[in-house]
Motif scaffolding. Structure first.
Motif, short mmCIF file in Angstrom:
data_model
loop_
_atom_site.label_atom_id
_atom_site.label_comp_id
_atom_site.label_asym_id
_atom_site.label_seq_id
_atom_site.Cartn_x
_atom_site.Cartn_y
_atom_site.Cartn_z
N ALA A 86 -36.48 39.28 61.87
CA ALA A 86 -35.86 39.72 60.54
C ALA A 86 -34.44 40.16 60.37
CB ALA A 86 -36.77 41.06 60.10
N ALA A 87 -33.74 39.39 59.69
CA ALA A 87 -32.24 39.41 59.52
C ALA A 87 -31.93 40.03 58.14
CB ALA A 87 -31.47 38.31 59.90
N ASN A 88 -30.87 40.92 57.86
CA ASN A 88 -30.49 41.52 56.68
C ASN A 88 -29.70 40.74 56.01
OD1 ASN A 88 -32.38 43.82 57.37
ND2 ASN A 88 -30.37 44.63 58.55
N VAL A 89 -29.96 40.82 54.70
CA VAL A 89 -28.97 40.02 53.60
C VAL A 89 -28.51 41.16 52.92
CG1 VAL A 89 -28.62 38.48 51.95
CG2 VAL A 89 -30.16 37.89 54.08
N PRO A 90 -27.44 41.69 52.87
CA PRO A 90 -26.68 42.36 52.15
C PRO A 90 -26.36 42.23 50.80
CG PRO A 90 -25.43 42.77 54.09
CD PRO A 90 -26.24 41.49 54.07
N GLY A 91 -27.00 42.86 49.57
CA GLY A 91 -26.57 42.32 48.55
C GLY A 91 -25.96 43.42 47.31
N VAL A 92 -25.50 42.87 46.19
CA VAL A 92 -25.02 43.98 45.29
C VAL A 92 -25.60 43.52 43.52
CG1 VAL A 92 -22.99 42.63 45.01
CG2 VAL A 92 -22.82 45.05 44.33
N VAL A 93 -25.97 44.58 43.29
CA VAL A 93 -26.31 44.37 41.86
C VAL A 93 -25.33 44.78 40.89
CG1 VAL A 93 -28.14 44.68 40.00
CG2 VAL A 93 -28.74 44.94 42.43
N ILE A 94 -24.84 43.91 39.97
CA ILE A 94 -23.74 44.29 39.28
C ILE A 94 -24.08 44.16 37.71
CG2 ILE A 94 -21.16 44.00 38.49
CD1 ILE A 94 -21.20 42.48 41.30
N ARG A 95 -23.69 45.34 36.82
CA ARG A 95 -23.89 45.29 35.48
C ARG A 95 -22.55 44.80 34.95
NH1 ARG A 95 -27.65 45.90 31.18
NH2 ARG A 95 -28.55 47.56 32.00
N LEU A 96 -22.44 43.50 34.44
CA LEU A 96 -21.02 42.99 33.64
C LEU A 96 -20.82 43.55 32.36
CD1 LEU A 96 -21.78 39.36 35.08
CD2 LEU A 96 -20.34 41.01 36.36
N PRO A 97 -19.51 43.49 31.87
CA PRO A 97 -19.05 43.81 30.60
C PRO A 97 -19.76 42.98 29.62
CG PRO A 97 -17.41 43.02 31.78
CD PRO A 97 -18.36 43.07 32.98
N THR A 98 -20.02 41.90 29.85
CA THR A 98 -20.51 41.06 28.99
C THR A 98 -21.64 40.11 29.50
OG1 THR A 98 -18.87 39.21 29.46
CG2 THR A 98 -18.26 40.53 27.52
N LYS A 99 -22.58 39.69 28.35
CA LYS A 99 -23.50 38.75 28.87
C LYS A 99 -23.07 37.09 29.35
CE LYS A 99 -27.68 40.56 26.76
NZ LYS A 99 -28.98 40.20 26.48
N ILE A 100 -23.71 36.72 30.38
CA ILE A 100 -23.12 35.24 30.89
C ILE A 100 -24.40 34.58 31.02
CG2 ILE A 100 -21.03 35.81 31.88
CD1 ILE A 100 -22.35 35.65 34.66
N THR A 101 -24.22 33.19 30.68
CA THR A 101 -25.40 32.33 31.05
C THR A 101 -25.62 32.11 32.56
OG1 THR A 101 -24.66 31.13 29.05
CG2 THR A 101 -26.47 30.11 30.53
N LEU A 102 -27.04 32.29 33.05
CA LEU A 102 -27.34 32.27 34.43
C LEU A 102 -27.79 30.92 34.85
CD1 LEU A 102 -28.50 35.82 35.31
CD2 LEU A 102 -26.27 35.00 35.87
N TYR A 103 -28.76 30.46 33.76
CA TYR A 103 -29.29 29.36 34.01
C TYR A 103 -29.46 28.74 32.64
CZ TYR A 103 -33.25 26.40 35.38
OH TYR A 103 -34.19 25.30 35.65
N ASP A 104 -29.27 27.49 32.56
CA ASP A 104 -29.51 26.64 31.11
C ASP A 104 -30.96 25.87 31.22
OD1 ASP A 104 -29.74 25.22 29.12
OD2 ASP A 104 -27.64 24.61 29.12
N ILE A 130 -26.11 40.76 37.23
CA ILE A 130 -25.95 39.62 38.18
C ILE A 130 -26.39 40.31 39.79
CG2 ILE A 130 -23.55 39.47 38.36
CD1 ILE A 130 -24.07 36.20 38.56
N VAL A 131 -26.92 39.47 40.44
CA VAL A 131 -27.28 39.86 41.61
C VAL A 131 -26.56 38.88 42.84
CG1 VAL A 131 -28.87 40.91 43.39
CG2 VAL A 131 -29.28 40.77 41.02
N PHE A 132 -25.55 39.28 43.65
CA PHE A 132 -24.89 38.50 44.36
C PHE A 132 -25.27 38.90 46.07
CE2 PHE A 132 -21.46 38.29 41.30
CZ PHE A 132 -21.24 37.00 41.28
N SER A 133 -25.40 38.02 46.63
CA SER A 133 -25.60 38.40 48.42
C SER A 133 -24.16 38.70 48.87
CB SER A 133 -26.13 36.86 49.11
OG SER A 133 -25.52 36.82 50.27
N ARG A 134 -24.00 39.45 49.57
CA ARG A 134 -22.87 40.02 49.91
C ARG A 134 -22.33 39.36 51.11
NH1 ARG A 134 -22.91 45.99 51.26
NH2 ARG A 134 -21.00 46.00 51.60
N ILE A 135 -23.05 38.31 51.75
CA ILE A 135 -22.60 37.63 52.80
C ILE A 135 -21.62 36.56 52.19
CG2 ILE A 135 -23.13 35.94 54.62
CD1 ILE A 135 -26.09 36.98 54.81
#
Lengths: 222, 390
Positions: A86-104, A130-135
């Protein structure tokens, strides 16, 4: 052809064949999940598997630039007697100031477009979360979410962002790559440093108040 | 063709010189102490390494604690130095660490000596290539060794170094075979840094030194050369220096590895610092190809440099290239140590300086050759090729 040369050739051929026949088993000794008689493209069986986990509540990231670190756990094949790790993938959840398209959904494009490769469809197509992997997509260090861009200039190799990007940035301690999490076209755009691409992202879904991370974009070394 | 290669090799093998052991007559010159010192430090490192193996535990959970115990508890003596206890374990670890540092330093210095004194020229080509190979193996042993401590510096260095080959998958034609990821996975024991990585690094760290030591021993047995061509004085002096520094400046352990946090700033071992700074400047594929090209250049220098003379001023261009390498090594190390680089601005400046200096070197070379030719025309003979050590 001389007799001597012919005999030499006759003994060389089986010797070479024997060596060649050893390549595949030898490789499997070093890397047990390689398929038989295959010495190329070894990565398919090295895919990681993670369990969906709640990473934050909506309340925790209610205001623009709120963020929360979390750790996602994935199981990787490992060449030990146990077989998996089991390996860890650190991540970060961010609330952005505006909405953006994540997937069309019509074209399958967008920052979460990689989901198709693992046979999934993103549940959220447009959002300000948006949720990024911190790697770091460069060489695998863990980069930081830096709320104040002045800290980035001071501590991460002197990059001074132009006025439209003077907000929270993401920066890697190892080789000083700087990312803009809020770039509307390409969230995580590389602003400075050697990184070849934006950070990898998580697929997430909303269940009531919870943000659930389900999968992380494959690739890199964890 | 095959016969010619064999003859070439046979001739070089006769003159092979790994530790300056054929240069007995030059013992009064410290430049030629570097060979025997290399062997000496190597022996110290191997012996202390084997002793450390008695206490070291190669697991992700136990490695760091076992090193801490070796450092602070094992073989505690009744002496303290500046408040910290002196232990035999700490002493052995200090000798291992500083012995290895000294070893790498000596390999570097010896390579520069061989370069600037033109010792790589015929018949020294093979000795030179083996010296470069020695440096590479030394650095591999270094990086696999310092992961074993399982501290922050080690963990991130291992991860960074072995993510570099993944980018080889981008090379056209060869890339899609994914041999880059293959290299990374084979060394790491999977797509993540973990227990398999420690196990494999431990094996490599130990194996590299031991197998080579056996090969070198075979060479000494066959050629009947003396192993350490040093008098007792420097031998004792260097050992005392290592012991003293191990007591005054005990080898550091840093912080235990934490896969979820990379500290800022984070450094590597000193001999990788220049490379580290270079990696900050370049796209990741070049982070791997650059050092590869440098090694390739090192290996091929004897065949690229066709000039006659051995003195540094008799082959200006290669001297300039060598000097540039020294200066960049020092400058990049300084940049990263004082954390004063500006990633956006520097690469262009560095490229321009390199270009200008190389062109100047080339002009110098041309001018030198023109002068030689003029001298030849007016009846003065050009210097004949002399052998390296008379």
């Amino acid at each position: 052809m001389e007799r001597r040369k012919f005999l030499k050739l006759l003994t060389t051929v089986p010797a070479l064949a024997a060596t060649a026949a050893l390549v595949s088993p030898l490789l499997r000794f070093l890397k047990p999940n390689v398929e038989r008689f295959k010495i190329t493209a070894p990565t398919a069986l090295d895919a990681a598997h993670g369990e969906p986990i709640p990473v934050a509540t909506l309340k925790e990231v209610s205001n623009p630039w709120d963020y929360k670190y979390f750790v996602f756990t994935q199981k990787y094949p490992q060449y030990t007697p146990e077989g998996f790790k089991a390996a860890n993938v650190p991540g970060v959840v961010i609330r952005l100031p505006t909405k953006i398209t994540l997937y069309d959904p019509t074209t399958g494009q967008g920052p979460l477009g990689w989901a198709r490769d693992i046979g999934k469809t993103p549940k959220v197509s447009e959002s300000d979360i948006i949720v990024f992997s911190r790697i770091c997509p460069h060489l695998g260090c863990i980069y930081n979410f830096v709320p104040n861009y002045k800290e980035v200039t001071a501590g991460y190799g002197g990059y001074a962002p132009p006025p439209p990007r003077q907000h929270a940035l993401m920066a890697c301690p190892c080789h000083l790559s700087i990312y803009d999490p809020a770039d509307p076209q390409l969230p995580g755009r590389v602003l400075s440093g050697p990184a070849p691409r934006p950070p990898r992202t998580f697929l997430y879904e909303l269940q009531g108040e919870n943000i659930i991370a389900t999968d992380v974009e494959p690739g890199g070394i964890a | 063709m095959w016969e010619r290669v064999r003859d070439w090799l046979a001739e070089r093998r006769q003159k092979l010189d790994l530790f300056d052991e054929t240069l007995v007559a030059r013992q009064d010159n410290p430049l030629y102490l570097m060979g025997p010192m290399l062997y000496y430090f190597w022996l110290i490192t191997v012996v202390t390494g084997v002793i450390l193996m008695l206490w070291y535990e190669p697991t992700t959970t136990g490695a760091y604690s076992s090193i801490e115990r070796i450092q602070n508890d094992i073989g505690r003596l009744a002496v303290t130095f500046l408040g910290h206890p002196v232990t035999l374990g700490g002493l052995v670890r200090g000798l291992h660490k500083y012995g290895a540092d000294a070893l790498i330093t000596v390999i570097f210095l010896r390579i520069y000596r061989m370069y600037f004194l033109g010792e790589y020229k015929k018949p020294g080509e093979l000795s030179w290539i083996l010296a470069i190979t020695g440096l590479i193996l030394g650095m591999i042993s270094g990086i696999t060794g310092y992961l074993l401590i399982w501290n922050q510096r080690a963990f991130w260095a291992a991860k960074v170094v072995l993510t570099v080959p993944v980018y080889f998958d981008q090379i056209p034609v060869l890339g899609p075979m994914k041999f880059g990821s293959m290299i990374a996975f084979l060394f790491l024991g999977g797509p993540a840094v973990g227990q398999a990585t420690i196990t494999r690094f431990y094996a490599i760290h130990f194996g590299v030194s031991l197998v080579l030591l056996i090969l070198v021993e075979v060479m000494f047995q066959r050629t009947r050369r003396k192993r350490i061509n040093m008098s007792l004085f420097p031998l004792t002096l260097f050992l005392i220096m290592l012991i003293v520094i191990s007591i005054i400046l005990p080898a550091e352990s840093g912080r235990r590895a934490d896969p979820t946090r990379t500290p800022l700033p984070i450094l590597s071992d000193w001999y990788f610092l220049a490379l580290y700074q270079y990696v900050k400047y370049t796209p990741p594929l070049w982070a791997g190809l650059g050092p590869g090209l440098l090694i390739g250049f090192g290996m091929l220098v004897p065949f690229l440099d066709r000039s006659k003379g051995r003195g540094p001023l008799q082959r200006p261009f290669f001297t300039v290239v060598g000097a540039l390498a020294v200066i960049y090594f020092l400058a990049f190390t300084a940049l990263i140590l004082f954390n004063i680089a500006v990633i956006e601005r520097d690469p262009l400046i560095i490229m321009n300086i390199t270009l200008v200096v190389l062109v100047l070197g080339l002009l110098w070379e041309l001018r030198y050759r023109r002068r030689l030719r003029k001298a030849a025309l007016s009846g003065i003979r050009p210097p004949v090729r002399v052998s390296a050590h008379g």
